[in-house]
Design a protein around this motif. Structure first.
Motif, PDB file in Angstrom:
ATOM      1  N   LYS A  22       0.814  -1.227   0.000  1.00  0.00           N
ATOM      2  CA  LYS A  22       0.000   0.000   0.000  1.00  0.00           C
ATOM      3  C   LYS A  22       0.842   1.268   0.000  1.00  0.00           C
ATOM      4  O   LYS A  22       0.297   2.372  -0.014  1.00  0.00           O
ATOM      5  N   THR A  23       2.165   1.124  -0.003  1.00  0.00           N
ATOM      6  CA  THR A  23       3.040   2.299  -0.057  1.00  0.00           C
ATOM      7  C   THR A  23       2.932   2.968  -1.423  1.00  0.00           C
ATOM      8  O   THR A  23       2.978   2.305  -2.452  1.00  0.00           O
ATOM      9  N   GLN A  24       2.812   4.299  -1.425  1.00  0.00           N
ATOM     10  CA  GLN A  24       2.597   5.028  -2.670  1.00  0.00           C
ATOM     11  C   GLN A  24       3.761   5.927  -3.097  1.00  0.00           C
ATOM     12  O   GLN A  24       3.930   6.200  -4.279  1.00  0.00           O
ATOM     13  N   THR A  25       4.559   6.401  -2.155  1.00  0.00           N
ATOM     14  CA  THR A  25       5.569   7.395  -2.525  1.00  0.00           C
ATOM     15  C   THR A  25       6.996   7.029  -2.144  1.00  0.00           C
ATOM     16  O   THR A  25       7.903   7.171  -2.958  1.00  0.00           O
ATOM     17  N   SER A  26       7.236   6.557  -0.916  1.00  0.00           N
ATOM     18  CA  SER A  26       8.627   6.411  -0.495  1.00  0.00           C
ATOM     19  C   SER A  26       8.848   5.295   0.522  1.00  0.00           C
ATOM     20  O   SER A  26       7.971   4.983   1.329  1.00  0.00           O
ATOM     21  N   ILE A  27      10.050   4.712   0.443  1.00  0.00           N
ATOM     22  CA  ILE A  27      10.526   3.743   1.432  1.00  0.00           C
ATOM     23  C   ILE A  27      11.938   4.160   1.817  1.00  0.00           C
ATOM     24  O   ILE A  27      12.824   4.237   0.953  1.00  0.00           O
ATOM     25  N   ASP A  28      12.169   4.459   3.087  1.00  0.00           N
ATOM     26  CA  ASP A  28      13.488   4.839   3.578  1.00  0.00           C
ATOM     27  C   ASP A  28      13.920   3.826   4.630  1.00  0.00           C
ATOM     28  O   ASP A  28      13.187   3.568   5.591  1.00  0.00           O
ATOM     29  N   VAL A  29      15.123   3.263   4.443  1.00  0.00           N
ATOM     30  CA  VAL A  29      15.565   2.168   5.306  1.00  0.00           C
ATOM     31  C   VAL A  29      16.991   2.408   5.778  1.00  0.00           C
ATOM     32  O   VAL A  29      17.855   2.824   4.994  1.00  0.00           O
ATOM     33  N   SER A  30      17.256   2.146   7.052  1.00  0.00           N
ATOM     34  CA  SER A  30      18.630   2.067   7.549  1.00  0.00           C
ATOM     35  C   SER A  30      18.798   0.690   8.178  1.00  0.00           C
ATOM     36  O   SER A  30      18.006   0.291   9.034  1.00  0.00           O
ATOM     37  N   THR A  31      19.809  -0.034   7.711  1.00  0.00           N
ATOM     38  CA  THR A  31      19.964  -1.416   8.167  1.00  0.00           C
ATOM     39  C   THR A  31      21.349  -1.923   7.814  1.00  0.00           C
ATOM     40  O   THR A  31      22.143  -1.217   7.173  1.00  0.00           O
ATOM     41  N   SER A  32      21.642  -3.147   8.200  1.00  0.00           N
ATOM     42  CA  SER A  32      22.915  -3.766   7.820  1.00  0.00           C
ATOM     43  C   SER A  32      22.781  -4.384   6.432  1.00  0.00           C
ATOM     44  O   SER A  32      21.674  -4.690   5.982  1.00  0.00           O
ATOM     45  N   TRP A  33      23.893  -4.551   5.768  1.00  0.00           N
ATOM     46  CA  TRP A  33      23.900  -5.163   4.439  1.00  0.00           C
ATOM     47  C   TRP A  33      23.314  -6.571   4.478  1.00  0.00           C
ATOM     48  O   TRP A  33      22.527  -6.970   3.627  1.00  0.00           O
ATOM     49  N   LYS A  34      23.670  -7.322   5.524  1.00  0.00           N
ATOM     50  CA  LYS A  34      23.185  -8.699   5.650  1.00  0.00           C
ATOM     51  C   LYS A  34      21.669  -8.728   5.753  1.00  0.00           C
ATOM     52  O   LYS A  34      20.997  -9.487   5.051  1.00  0.00           O
ATOM     53  N   ARG A  35      21.090  -7.895   6.621  1.00  0.00           N
ATOM     54  CA  ARG A  35      19.637  -7.857   6.780  1.00  0.00           C
ATOM     55  C   ARG A  35      18.971  -7.326   5.517  1.00  0.00           C
ATOM     56  O   ARG A  35      17.896  -7.783   5.120  1.00  0.00           O
ATOM     57  N   PHE A  36      19.613  -6.359   4.872  1.00  0.00           N
ATOM     58  CA  PHE A  36      19.058  -5.747   3.668  1.00  0.00           C
ATOM     59  C   PHE A  36      18.918  -6.774   2.550  1.00  0.00           C
ATOM     60  O   PHE A  36      17.874  -6.873   1.895  1.00  0.00           O
ATOM     61  N   LYS A  37      19.952  -7.570   2.355  1.00  0.00           N
ATOM     62  CA  LYS A  37      19.890  -8.612   1.318  1.00  0.00           C
ATOM     63  C   LYS A  37      18.754  -9.595   1.601  1.00  0.00           C
ATOM     64  O   LYS A  37      17.991  -9.946   0.700  1.00  0.00           O
ATOM     65  N   PHE A  38      18.666 -10.030   2.842  1.00  0.00           N
ATOM     66  CA  PHE A  38      17.643 -11.010   3.206  1.00  0.00           C
ATOM     67  C   PHE A  38      16.247 -10.431   3.039  1.00  0.00           C
ATOM     68  O   PHE A  38      15.335 -11.091   2.528  1.00  0.00           O
ATOM     69  N   ALA A  39      16.075  -9.168   3.452  1.00  0.00           N
ATOM     70  CA  ALA A  39      14.762  -8.525   3.338  1.00  0.00           C
ATOM     71  C   ALA A  39      14.338  -8.403   1.879  1.00  0.00           C
ATOM     72  O   ALA A  39      13.186  -8.659   1.536  1.00  0.00           O
ATOM     73  N   CYS A  40      15.263  -8.009   1.040  1.00  0.00           N
ATOM     74  CA  CYS A  40      14.931  -7.860  -0.382  1.00  0.00           C
ATOM     75  C   CYS A  40      14.599  -9.200  -1.017  1.00  0.00           C
ATOM     76  O   CYS A  40      13.756  -9.274  -1.925  1.00  0.00           O
ATOM     77  N   TYR A  41      15.237 -10.255  -0.545  1.00  0.00           N
ATOM     78  CA  TYR A  41      14.932 -11.587  -1.057  1.00  0.00           C
ATOM     79  C   TYR A  41      13.520 -12.005  -0.659  1.00  0.00           C
ATOM     80  O   TYR A  41      12.737 -12.467  -1.483  1.00  0.00           O
TER      81      TYR A  41
END
Length: 271
Positions: free
Chosen positions: A140-159
């Protein structure tokens, strides 16, 4: 664990109770047996053995041999497993139907249309519950996603969130992420998951101390255990304007002080 105990547990998983499973295994290993022998070998009390044999016979797993005394023999294991699986499937379909009725019944109540947004602070459990909540939020997000995280968590989340993220980029949602510096190549990952030109990546030298994700500048997920894996940490969700604004200010400072990825690593994902 002994093999017999393992087999008993498998039959319990298929829907039998402990006594039924032990009696069935005993008969199967014996071939044919009378009730007294079954009680002694299975360690099921003799009064219970008769009730158990009657139930197994009713299920079609055990056949009764007319003799004096009565003897019992099992049906082939393949047939028995098929019967138990069919019962499990029937039970599952019944529960599924009842669940649909329950959902329909509760949805007819006077539930607020924007149920989630009435509560300003919610602790979201980890694992599948969190992933499902993130998926719904991204959808339901329409405009923006801003994230601060570790590379390891970021890869897993995107997967785990690849499909809703892909749809978000197609809607024109813009994404920014700050991750810790990594020696791993970011370019190929960025091409497939965090896509240019909508999604941009910057880095800092160590993992951000606050792991969070802000959606449409209206709601935020703050992870309680920032060093844990994505599915191992609960997250505080909030749409409280003050907390969202504070998270947004924190992210903007981090974004403005973070470094751009080396040109050799970014190509199409220039930030």
């Amino acid at each position: 664990m002994k093999l017999q105990d393992v087999n008993v547990q498998r039959l319990i998983d298929l829907g039998l109770n402990s006594s039924e499973a032990r009696v069935y295994i005993t008969i199967y290993e014996t071939g044919t047996a009378k009730a007294t022998t079954i009680a002694k070998t299975s360690r099921v009390p003799r009064p219970d053995v008769y009730r158990t044999l009657s139930k197994l016979n009713e299920l079609g797993l055990v056949e009764k041999i007319i003799s004096h005394p009565l003897r019992f023999r099992p049906i082939p294991i393949e047939t028995g497993i098929a019967i138990l699986l069919e019962r499990k499937a029937k039970k599952y379909n019944e529960l599924k139907s009842k669940s649909a009725s329950l959902i329909h019944s509760l949805n007819k109540k006077n539930m607020p249309t924007d149920f989630y947004h009435e509560s300003q602070f919610v602790l979201i459990p980890p694992k599948d519950v969190l992933i499902k909540r993130l998926t719904k939020t991204i959808e339901k997000t329409q405009t923006s996603i801003d994230v601060s995280t570790s590379w390891k968590r970021f890869k897993f989340a995107c997967y785990r969130l690849a499909e809703p993220l892909e749809k978000a980029w197609c809607r024109g949602v813009k994404g920014r992420v700050v991750i810790d510096k990594t020696e791993e190549p970011v370019l190929e990952f960025a091409k497939t998951s965090w896509k240019s030109p909508y999604a941009k990546i910057k880095y800092v030298h160590s993992p951000p101390r606050t792991v969070m994700a802000i959606y449409d500048k209206k709601e935020v997920f703050i992870y309680i255990q920032p060093t844990a894996d994505l599915t191992e940490s609960p997250a505080l969700w909030s749409n409280n304007p003050s907390l969202v604004a504070m998270a947004e200010d924190c992210f903007e400072i981090l974004w403005n002080t973070a470094l751009e990825l080396p040109k050799s690593s970014t190509d199409d994902n220039q930030v």
